[in-house]
Enzyme design. Structure first.
Site, mmCIF file in Angstrom:
data_model
loop_
_atom_site.group_PDB
_atom_site.id
_atom_site.type_symbol
_atom_site.label_atom_id
_atom_site.label_comp_id
_atom_site.label_asym_id
_atom_site.label_seq_id
_atom_site.Cartn_x
_atom_site.Cartn_y
_atom_site.Cartn_z
ATOM 1 N N ASP A 1 -6.328 19.642 27.077
ATOM 2 C CA ASP A 1 -6.388 20.924 27.787
ATOM 3 C C ASP A 1 -5.880 22.028 26.881
ATOM 4 O OD1 ASP A 1 -6.280 23.127 29.433
ATOM 5 O OD2 ASP A 1 -4.812 22.310 30.822
ATOM 6 N N GLU B 1 -3.710 13.700 31.195
ATOM 7 C CA GLU B 1 -4.092 14.982 30.604
ATOM 8 C C GLU B 1 -2.986 15.503 29.696
ATOM 9 O OE1 GLU B 1 -5.334 19.491 32.121
ATOM 10 O OE2 GLU B 1 -5.564 17.776 33.481
ATOM 11 N N LYS C 1 1.503 16.322 38.567
ATOM 12 C CA LYS C 1 2.186 16.915 37.424
ATOM 13 C C LYS C 1 3.422 16.079 37.106
ATOM 14 C CE LYS C 1 -0.240 20.783 36.743
ATOM 15 N NZ LYS C 1 -0.851 21.172 35.456
#
Length: 371
Positions: A244, A219, A164
């Site tokens: 996403d 992402e 992340k």
């Protein structure tokens, strides 16, 4: 068979460590557990996950929507008529996809249990009994994340990792992700998730730097509403760009596939409003040439088992799945036949999702009303 009652319960659970996303830092985790009862004595389970700052709902609002709006329209209905139940919920209230997902999940569980089969059998049948797993590194501390990744490799539970990198300085985050890639064996892979935190200009220099450092996937680098920006980045990117948060509905999926606004899509049962709609979106994405990844909202045992049942039926799941929720939770309110071994999750064979509620743990973790 008719639905005779629906019970929703908010539970608050502890995590083994802090989990940092761009929009929230999680010290604990909240689930809403659904129990759906029928006149034939079959009970189905559903679950929705609430991440403050990520979801558009709170646990309290989700429970209210379930109890006051959705459950009443399902009373007396046959839970086995799955699309009919979805239609009733759609007419009762717009949006609120996670709430609808939890109730549809319970209907699927009931239907499969009544037939004494796995839920996968209702969704086209499993094409695999193991799901390649990915572990999320989200503490923000390089040394801690390296220890965590090496431990997972030693345990042989995970060899794919997602870092992340949406919180803090983008340059520092890129360097952290590349340092993790450099420190792990060649057989391991590393991806990153920005959780919408960058603007297009930042992504334009960061993505080539990630590529140079051996990162496989980026992402959701930009805001979910920025379809044109994501499309431009996808066309220019040397690595896979995954959407996403940007894709929640079949209409979103069609927009992204028809214009190739991303290379891959992270599907999530809660985000899409249920198992059937997630399968629908997966089919649209695959038909449009997008690769698939089985995402997570950090579900507990019930939600993870449900997602695993669906993901096992998808012919194309090129990027594996991310169903690590039960491993991050210190405790749960249900048990399941989920096993993590040889870098994969073993899919339960039912009946239903293969998950069983523990009433004592449900009572223990239930959120108490404040007087």
């Amino acid at each position: 068979m008719k639905i005779t009652g629906v019970t929703s319960t908010i539970v608050d659970l502890r995590l083994h460590r802090m989990h940092r996303l761009a929009m929230a830092t999680m010290a604990g985790h909240t689930l809403v557990i659904v129990q759906m009862h029928t006149d034939e004595g079959v009970t189905g389970l559903g679950e929705l996950s609430v991440i403050t700052g990520y979801n558009e709902i709170s646990a309290g609002s989700a429970k209210a929507v379930i109890d006051e709006v959705l459950a009443p329209v399902l009373m007396g209905q046959d839970p086995r008529r799955l699309w009919h139940a979805i239609g009733l919920m759609d007419r009762a209230i717009k949006g609120n996809l996670p709430c609808k997902a939890a109730l549809e999940m319970a209907c699927v569980d009931i239907t499969a249990r009544a037939l004494n089969v796995s839920s996968a059998a209702l969704l086209g049948g499993a094409v695999r009994d193991r799901l390649e797993m990915l572990w999320v590194l989200a503490s923000g501390d390089l040394e801690q994340e390296l220890r965590e990744a090496r431990h997972k490799l030693e345990q042989r539970t995970h060899r794919h990792f997602l870092v992340k990198i949406g919180t803090g300085d983008p340059g520092d985050n890129v360097r952290r992700a590349v340092a993790i890639r450099d420190a792990l064996p060649e057989a391991a892979t590393v991806r990153v998730d920005v959780n919408q935190a960058w603007d297009e200009a930042t992504a334009r220099w960061a993505i080539p730097a990630l590529h140079a450092g051996g990162i496989a996937v980026v992402e959701q680098p930009v805001h979910a509403a920025s379809i044109d920006a994501l499309r431009r980045l996808t066309h220019a990117s040397p690595i896979t760009v995954m959407a996403d948060e940007a894709v929640a509905t079949p209409q979103d999926a069609l927009a992204y596939t028809s214009t190739h606004a991303c290379d891959a899509l992270s599907i999530k049962v809660s985000k899409h409003g249920g198992l059937l709609r997630t399968a629908q979106i997966a089919q649209i994405a695959s038909a449009g040439g997008l690769a698939l990844f089985g995402g997570t909202m950090i579900e507990g045992a019930i939600g993870t088992a449900a997602c695993a049942q669906l993901y096992s039926t998808l012919p194309d799941l090129q990027w594996g799945c991310q169903l690590f929720g039960p491993q991050l939770l210190v405790d749960d309110v249900a048990t399941s036949a989920l096993r993590y071994e040889d870098f994969a999750l073993c899919v339960p064979d039912g009946p239903g999702f293969g998950a069983t509620l523990d009433p004592d743990k449900l009572a223990y973790h239930q959120r108490r009303q404040v007087a």
